[in-house]
Design a protein around this motif. Structure first.
Motif, PDB file in Angstrom:
ATOM      1  N   PRO A 161       0.819  -1.221   0.000  1.00 11.19           N
ATOM      2  CA  PRO A 161       0.000   0.000   0.000  1.00 11.19           C
ATOM      3  C   PRO A 161       0.849   1.265   0.000  1.00 11.19           C
ATOM      4  O   PRO A 161       0.322   2.364  -0.184  1.00 11.19           O
ATOM      5  CB  PRO A 161      -0.805  -0.125   1.302  1.00 11.19           C
ATOM      6  CG  PRO A 161       0.037  -0.973   2.188  1.00 11.19           C
ATOM      7  CD  PRO A 161       0.722  -1.948   1.274  1.00 11.19           C
ATOM      8  N   TYR A 162       2.144   1.102   0.204  1.00  9.27           N
ATOM      9  CA  TYR A 162       3.035   2.262   0.262  1.00  9.27           C
ATOM     10  C   TYR A 162       3.678   2.571  -1.092  1.00  9.27           C
ATOM     11  O   TYR A 162       4.412   3.542  -1.225  1.00  9.27           O
ATOM     12  CB  TYR A 162       4.120   2.033   1.316  1.00  9.27           C
ATOM     13  CG  TYR A 162       3.544   1.688   2.666  1.00  9.27           C
ATOM     14  CD1 TYR A 162       2.816   2.634   3.387  1.00  9.27           C
ATOM     15  CD2 TYR A 162       3.674   0.419   3.205  1.00  9.27           C
ATOM     16  CE1 TYR A 162       2.253   2.325   4.609  1.00  9.27           C
ATOM     17  CE2 TYR A 162       3.112   0.097   4.442  1.00  9.27           C
ATOM     18  CZ  TYR A 162       2.400   1.050   5.129  1.00  9.27           C
ATOM     19  OH  TYR A 162       1.836   0.738   6.343  1.00  9.27           O
ATOM     20  N   GLN A 163       3.391   1.764  -2.117  1.00  7.08           N
ATOM     21  CA  GLN A 163       4.002   1.967  -3.424  1.00  7.08           C
ATOM     22  C   GLN A 163       3.524   3.234  -4.130  1.00  7.08           C
ATOM     23  O   GLN A 163       4.344   3.963  -4.714  1.00  7.08           O
ATOM     24  CB  GLN A 163       3.758   0.725  -4.294  1.00  7.08           C
ATOM     25  CG  GLN A 163       4.540   0.700  -5.592  1.00  7.08           C
ATOM     26  CD  GLN A 163       3.802   1.375  -6.741  1.00  7.08           C
ATOM     27  OE1 GLN A 163       2.583   1.578  -6.658  1.00  7.08           O
ATOM     28  NE2 GLN A 163       4.512   1.732  -7.792  1.00  7.08           N
ATOM     29  N   PRO A 164       2.209   3.547  -4.115  1.00 10.90           N
ATOM     30  CA  PRO A 164       1.769   4.757  -4.851  1.00 10.90           C
ATOM     31  C   PRO A 164       2.474   6.033  -4.402  1.00 10.90           C
ATOM     32  O   PRO A 164       2.889   6.850  -5.243  1.00 10.90           O
ATOM     33  CB  PRO A 164       0.265   4.800  -4.556  1.00 10.90           C
ATOM     34  CG  PRO A 164      -0.116   3.377  -4.325  1.00 10.90           C
ATOM     35  CD  PRO A 164       1.058   2.787  -3.591  1.00 10.90           C
ATOM     36  N   ASN A 165       2.630   6.227  -3.106  1.00  9.17           N
ATOM     37  CA  ASN A 165       3.304   7.444  -2.634  1.00  9.17           C
ATOM     38  C   ASN A 165       4.780   7.439  -2.974  1.00  9.17           C
ATOM     39  O   ASN A 165       5.398   8.499  -3.132  1.00  9.17           O
ATOM     40  CB  ASN A 165       3.121   7.603  -1.121  1.00  9.17           C
ATOM     41  CG  ASN A 165       1.784   8.210  -0.768  1.00  9.17           C
ATOM     42  OD1 ASN A 165       1.018   8.597  -1.642  1.00  9.17           O
ATOM     43  ND2 ASN A 165       1.491   8.315   0.508  1.00  9.17           N
ATOM     44  N   LEU A 166       5.356   6.256  -3.098  1.00  7.20           N
ATOM     45  CA  LEU A 166       6.748   6.165  -3.525  1.00  7.20           C
ATOM     46  C   LEU A 166       6.904   6.786  -4.916  1.00  7.20           C
ATOM     47  O   LEU A 166       7.855   7.528  -5.179  1.00  7.20           O
ATOM     48  CB  LEU A 166       7.167   4.693  -3.550  1.00  7.20           C
ATOM     49  CG  LEU A 166       8.660   4.378  -3.642  1.00  7.20           C
ATOM     50  CD1 LEU A 166       9.393   4.921  -2.429  1.00  7.20           C
ATOM     51  CD2 LEU A 166       8.868   2.872  -3.750  1.00  7.20           C
ATOM     52  N   VAL A 167       5.947   6.510  -5.780  1.00  4.84           N
ATOM     53  CA  VAL A 167       5.951   7.083  -7.128  1.00  4.84           C
ATOM     54  C   VAL A 167       5.757   8.601  -7.068  1.00  4.84           C
ATOM     55  O   VAL A 167       6.453   9.355  -7.747  1.00  4.84           O
ATOM     56  CB  VAL A 167       4.839   6.439  -7.980  1.00  4.84           C
ATOM     57  CG1 VAL A 167       4.714   7.148  -9.330  1.00  4.84           C
ATOM     58  CG2 VAL A 167       5.108   4.958  -8.189  1.00  4.84           C
ATOM     59  N   ILE A 168       4.832   9.037  -6.227  1.00  9.97           N
ATOM     60  CA  ILE A 168       4.544  10.463  -6.109  1.00  9.97           C
ATOM     61  C   ILE A 168       5.780  11.241  -5.685  1.00  9.97           C
ATOM     62  O   ILE A 168       6.147  12.256  -6.295  1.00  9.97           O
ATOM     63  CB  ILE A 168       3.395  10.703  -5.109  1.00  9.97           C
ATOM     64  CG1 ILE A 168       2.073  10.168  -5.682  1.00  9.97           C
ATOM     65  CG2 ILE A 168       3.264  12.198  -4.783  1.00  9.97           C
ATOM     66  CD1 ILE A 168       0.934  10.184  -4.682  1.00  9.97           C
ATOM     67  N   TYR A 169       6.456  10.772  -4.627  1.00  8.60           N
ATOM     68  CA  TYR A 169       7.620  11.501  -4.109  1.00  8.60           C
ATOM     69  C   TYR A 169       8.783  11.454  -5.096  1.00  8.60           C
ATOM     70  O   TYR A 169       9.494  12.442  -5.282  1.00  8.60           O
ATOM     71  CB  TYR A 169       8.043  10.929  -2.759  1.00  8.60           C
ATOM     72  CG  TYR A 169       6.927  10.934  -1.730  1.00  8.60           C
ATOM     73  CD1 TYR A 169       5.961  11.941  -1.709  1.00  8.60           C
ATOM     74  CD2 TYR A 169       6.815   9.911  -0.786  1.00  8.60           C
ATOM     75  CE1 TYR A 169       4.936  11.939  -0.782  1.00  8.60           C
ATOM     76  CE2 TYR A 169       5.793   9.910   0.158  1.00  8.60           C
ATOM     77  CZ  TYR A 169       4.856  10.915   0.150  1.00  8.60           C
ATOM     78  OH  TYR A 169       3.847  10.909   1.072  1.00  8.60           O
ATOM     79  N   SER A 170       8.970  10.301  -5.730  1.00  8.70           N
ATOM     80  CA  SER A 170      10.064  10.176  -6.695  1.00  8.70           C
ATOM     81  C   SER A 170       9.864  11.130  -7.866  1.00  8.70           C
ATOM     82  O   SER A 170      10.806  11.809  -8.295  1.00  8.70           O
ATOM     83  CB  SER A 170      10.137   8.727  -7.187  1.00  8.70           C
ATOM     84  OG  SER A 170      11.124   8.591  -8.184  1.00  8.70           O
TER      85      SER A 170
END
Length: 373
Positions: free
Chosen positions: A225-234
């Protein structure tokens, strides 16, 4: 003698603390199973639902009659009236074997969203010293979480996490990070890293956000569930390069249309969502198919240039709105008349597994002519 007394006091203190850490008194599980369920409820309170479900299932391996573990799984399940699985899971629970507080939890889990707040307050009046019932009454209110952390300090990891967001919204980031430190001391789970990342993003520090999101993501990467925000911040961290890349793709895509270059055109479209377009001749919208790309035209481009780009992103950084202006010149094939071309345009690009793809464009004359009708 003093050493013995000190040892006794320390042991007694530890026993008190262990007991104080229990979410439910007299649970419907054996001691080993409830030790796992207790951690599962802590994960629930920290929004780590997948971990909570895993722990609940582990507790049922230890004690197949641990009805409290089933309550954890119900709490983590979807509550949508049409598609949720909560109601079905509730039916599998042996209510008669539940403790008093567990029965109240079962009842609250059976309560509709619109009636929940009133039911939870009533439960709190009946069980004012229950950590679980107090937690179910905290909601999103920062003051409620402060009160919970004072009343049940050893179970307050989730409350400290929620308080951190309250401080961050007030732009008090120092207090927000201190609150997260308090949360981490009580519960070493991935959500605190996710929260630290989100608050860093609120602060505008996308490098810190990315570093912390990786910590949360690396706990268990598959379907995280933490993958989408990883994309956002990157993508926020690398926004300048991303803007340049999409701008270059827009230019290349338009050149492919002008030159009727199918190979280049295919790099920027997907079959699942072929681009639609409204051209600068102001005719109806249409799907920009490969056949139309290669169709014979009654005009020939002499020059077509794009300029003055502005690119905005959706909050999840998966959609880009590209705005720009275009000018140039084309020649009508029959009359050989040259026409000055000047338009404004906007396009929509989406992120896919095979890169950024264009899905829509809209053009209009701006200080000159569009393409022929």
């Amino acid at each position: 003698m003093k050493k013995l007394l000190l040892t006794f006091i320390m042991t007694f203190t530890v026993l008190i603390n262990v007991n104080a850490q229990q979410w439910i008194e007299n649970p419907s599980c054996n001691k080993k199973a409830f030790a796992i369920v207790n951690e599962a409820i802590t994960s629930l309170s920290n929004l780590e639902y997948l971990m909570a479900v895993g722990m609940a299932k582990a507790a049922l391996v230890v004690d197949k009659d641990c009805e409290c573990a089933k309550l954890v799984m119900v709490a983590a399940a979807g509550n949508n009236a049409n598609s949720g699985s909560r109601s079905e899971k509730l039916k599998s629970i042996n209510v008669n074997s539940l403790s008093d507080v567990e029965k109240v939890w079962h009842k609250l889990l059976s309560t509709s969203n619109k009636d929940f707040e009133e039911a939870a307050k009533k439960a709190l009046n009946n069980y004012p010293n229950s950590p679980l019932i107090n937690w179910l009454n905290t909601g999103q209110d920062m003051e409620s979480h402060k009160a919970f952390s004072q009343k049940f300090p050893l179970l307050a990891a989730g409350s400290y996490n929620m308080m951190a967001y309250g401080y961050a919204r007030e732009r008090d980031f120092e207090s927000a990070y201190k609150s997260l430190d308090n949360s981490l001391r009580l519960h070493d789970g991935p959500n605190v890293s996710d929260s630290r990342a989100e608050i860093a993003a609120m602060e505008g520090d996308y490098q810190k956000a990315l570093n912390n999101q990786f910590k949360a993501y690396n706990e268990a990467t598959f379907a995280s569930p933490y993958q989408p925000n990883l994309v956002i911040y990157s993508r926020n961290l690398n926004k300048e390069n991303l803007v340049k890349s999409i701008q270059e793709a827009q230019v290349n895509f338009q050149n492919a249309i002008v030159k009727q270059d199918l190979e280049e055109y295919n790099k920027y479209v997907i079959d699942e969502m072929m681009p639609t377009s409204g051209d600068s001749n102001l005719k109806e919208f249409y799907t920009q198919s490969r056949e139309l790309l290669l169709a014979k035209r009654d005009y020939t481009w002499d020059r077509h240039d794009l300029k003055d780009f502005a690119i905005d992103f959706s909050p999840d950084m998966n959609t880009a709105i590209v705005k720009f202006y275009a000018n140039g010149e084309y020649t009508l094939n029959d009359s050989k008349e040259k026409v000055g071309y000047s338009t404004r345009a906007s396009t929509v690009w989406i992120s896919t597994d095979s890169g950024w793809k264009i899905v829509h464009s809209n053009w209009a004359p701006f200080g000159g002519s569009g393409i022929p009708k």
